[in-house]
Design an enzyme around this catalytic site. Structure first.
Site, PDB file in Angstrom:
ATOM      1  N   HIS A  29       0.837  -1.205   0.000  1.00  0.00           N
ATOM      2  CA  HIS A  29       0.000   0.000   0.000  1.00  0.00           C
ATOM      3  C   HIS A  29       0.874   1.259   0.000  1.00  0.00           C
ATOM      4  CE1 HIS A  29      -3.614   2.391   1.132  1.00  0.00           C
ATOM      5  NE2 HIS A  29      -2.715   3.133   1.780  1.00  0.00           N
ATOM      6  N   GLU A  30       1.852   1.303   0.895  1.00  0.00           N
ATOM      7  CA  GLU A  30       2.721   2.481   0.982  1.00  0.00           C
ATOM      8  C   GLU A  30       3.600   2.613  -0.260  1.00  0.00           C
ATOM      9  OE1 GLU A  30       2.364   4.717   3.174  1.00  0.00           O
ATOM     10  OE2 GLU A  30       0.971   3.598   4.433  1.00  0.00           O
TER      11      GLU A  30
END
Length: 579
Positions: A29-30
């Site tokens: 996600h990051e």
């Protein structure tokens, strides 16, 4: 290997699964935010795998890459996401700041994290489609005697070609069709010994849970079992007159190889229609000694059978059985132990009802316990479970009836609701086995694999979105929510007991859930920041600092409240009390 070492390795496996799943989906996600920020020309000051104290860091260009102590995720420090940062920066770069970029670039950066979660899910589902998933073929491997499936005409070994006109390749296909039609009459198209024919089968109904955690009704067909049983013999006689011992494994019957107990039942039934003078067995004893065993002349036994020459009647008269209804172990101080049940006993009936399988026995005990408990609540007779079960058993060739109590044990269902399980404390000696002709569903076509991944990701996204909507509008119990404890337990349990394929499937579903959750338009989440960016674009200027701070505090409070509630649900699932 010592038990302590096994426990330690098991714990390491559990921790590895939790770190891989939670850390993996959050890090991806990051990374999505990171990639899109770089593409948008925004300065990225820090990209960290994990968080907390730094274990290792190195700066390449303008970005510091870190490996941090707590491996459950990561974070990205994007320059200028806070407009105040430009004022405090000793070397400001307004052209590289997030706050000074166009609406499209802002949204791309904010949406990049959830988008990469969807990419991860698609890749995992596609990978699973390539490596393949083993599935049970659409065969009624075992049909338990006297059950609705048996009474409808199904028999062990029937190949189920279609149900209600829908082709069935796997047993999962069969169950799906049955589940869709509770309390309905369905047409089963079958192959038996290579000959096609149809049956009208009445489906029962049972209570079930939807993917959204709601209670519903589903169809079921009692007695239809996809698992075979090992061809192992058991007898209550200390010396069986034919020479058998409990534990003997049949390898051949009448010169034909035997792979399962169902193979033996079918071959025996055919032999009884045109019986030889005697039956011939080849068995393995102790896993190595191969013995030839011949029955005495069959005429006396056939005379007792009369016209009813079926395998089940033969077993009763010959004293040889499958070990499924034999007691392997009695739990110390359990009701069965107090009643006098012993290892090696064969269960024949419970409260006057003949038992055909261990699951059937379990169901009878549960139904009896529930009925007695309900009656006890109405009459105030609390000790009613103490003599609730009349258990007919066979020991040393002799039948006897034992009176057993039924023990009530409280637990939690998947929604955290209290449920009561009724048991007597015995373990079956039966050995189920997977069918030998398992199907491997896979594809080597990369486009088809990608399409499967995209389809499964879309379906799970819809389920997640609808579930969130139902939670928001009170259409679904909030007890279905889970937090990090539940996710961690699910990851560890799946990896240790069900294998890496199911673990990757769970990882894909959690990744989708994280992506959907982050797009909720709540301040502090990606969805909330997207709303801020759109409002700022429409107004032509940023929201005031006070408004932004207030909104972020409200959003943070909501997320913390949600997290506390989810963790409460997690705790209430694993502990025997609630707050």
């Amino acid at each position: 290997m010592p038990a302590v070492l096994l426990h330690f390795l098991g714990t390491l496996e559990y921790v590895f699964a939790i770190v891989t799943l939670l850390g993996g989906v959050i890090a991806v996600h990051e990374f999505g935010h990171f990639i899109f920020a770089k593409w948008a020309g925004i300065r990225v000051d820090t990209f960290s795998i994990g968080f907390g104290p730094r274990l290792f860091s190195r700066k390449y260009g303008e970005t510091e890459y870190c490996l941090s102590l707590v491996p459950l995720g990561g974070f990205v420090k994007i320059y200028g996401q806070d407009p105040d940062e430009l004022e405090s920066d000793p070397n400001p770069q307004p052209e590289r700041a997030f706050a000074r970029k166009s609406l499209g670039r802002k949204i791309s950066v904010l949406f990049g994290g959830p988008l990469f979660n969807y990419f991860l899910a698609i890749l995992l589902f596609a990978f699973l489609a390539v490596v393949g998933v083993q599935k049970i073929p659409a065969v009624a491997t075992r049909v338990i005697a006297e059950t609705p499936a048996y009474k409808a005409g199904l028999r062990s070994g029937d190949v189920i070609v279609s149900v209600d006109g829908q082709d069935t390749r796997t047993f999962e296909d069969v169950l799906d069709q049955i589940a869709k039609h509770p309390d309905k009459q369905l047409r089963f198209s079958l192959l038996r010994e290579g000959r096609p024919f149809d049956l009208q089968v009445k489906v029962q109904k049972e209570h079930a849970l939807t993917p959204y955690g709601e209670e519903s009704e589903a169809g079921m067909l009692e007695g239809l079992d996809p698992l075979a049983r090992e061809p192992v013999l058991a007898t209550t006689l200390k010396q069986h007159p034919w020479g058998f011992r409990s534990g003997d494994k049949i390898s051949q019957f009448e010169g034909t190889p035997v792979h399962s107990w169902e193979d033996f039942e079918k071959a025996l039934s055919l032999s009884l229609q045109a019986p030889p003078d005697a039956l011939h067995f080849q068995v393995l004893r102790g896993g190595k000694d191969r013995l030839e065993i011949q029955s005495p002349p069959l005429k006396p036994l056939l005379a007792k059978l009369g016209a009813k020459r079926d395998a089940h009647s033969f077993f009763e008269l010959s004293g040889i059985h499958n070990p499924e209804l034999f007691v392997q172990e009695v739990m110390p101080d359990a009701p069965a132990h107090v009643a006098g049940v012993k290892s090696g006993d064969r269960v024949i009936s419970a409260n006057g009802q003949k038992v055909f399988s261990f699951e059937h026995l379990r169901g009878l005990i549960q139904t009896t316990g529930e009925g007695v408990a309900k009656s006890a609540r109405l009459t105030g007779n609390q000790p009613a479970l103490e003599k609730a079960l009349k258990l007919e058993i066979e020991r040393d060739g002799q039948r006897q009836v034992l009176t057993s109590a039924i023990r009530a044990t409280k637990g939690k269902d998947p929604l955290g609701e209290t449920i009561v399980t009724y048991t007597i404390g015995i373990l079956s000696a039966g050995k189920p086995m997977m069918p030998p002709n398992m199907l491997l569903e896979r594809t080597f076509n990369p486009f088809k694999a990608f399409w499967i991944g995209l389809t499964e990701t879309t379906e799970n996204t819809v389920i997640t979105v609808v579930g969130l909507k139902k939670l928001l509008f009170g259409e679904m119990s909030p007890k279905t929510m889970g937090g990090p404890i539940m996710i961690g337990k699910l990851a560890g349990d799946t990896f240790s007991s069900r294998g890496w394929r199911d673990f990757l499937r769970v990882m894909a579903i959690i990744s989708i859930s994280l992506g959907v959750f982050n797009l909720i338009p709540v301040p502090i989440l990606d969805g909330g920041h997207i709303v801020f960016a759109i409002i700022e674009s429409l107004r032509g200027r940023p929201l005031s600092h006070r408004v932004q701070q207030t909104a972020l505090k409200v959003g943070l409070s909501l997320i913390l409240l949600l997290m506390v509630f989810a963790i409460y649900n997690d705790i209430s699932r694993v502990l025997p009390f609630s707050f």
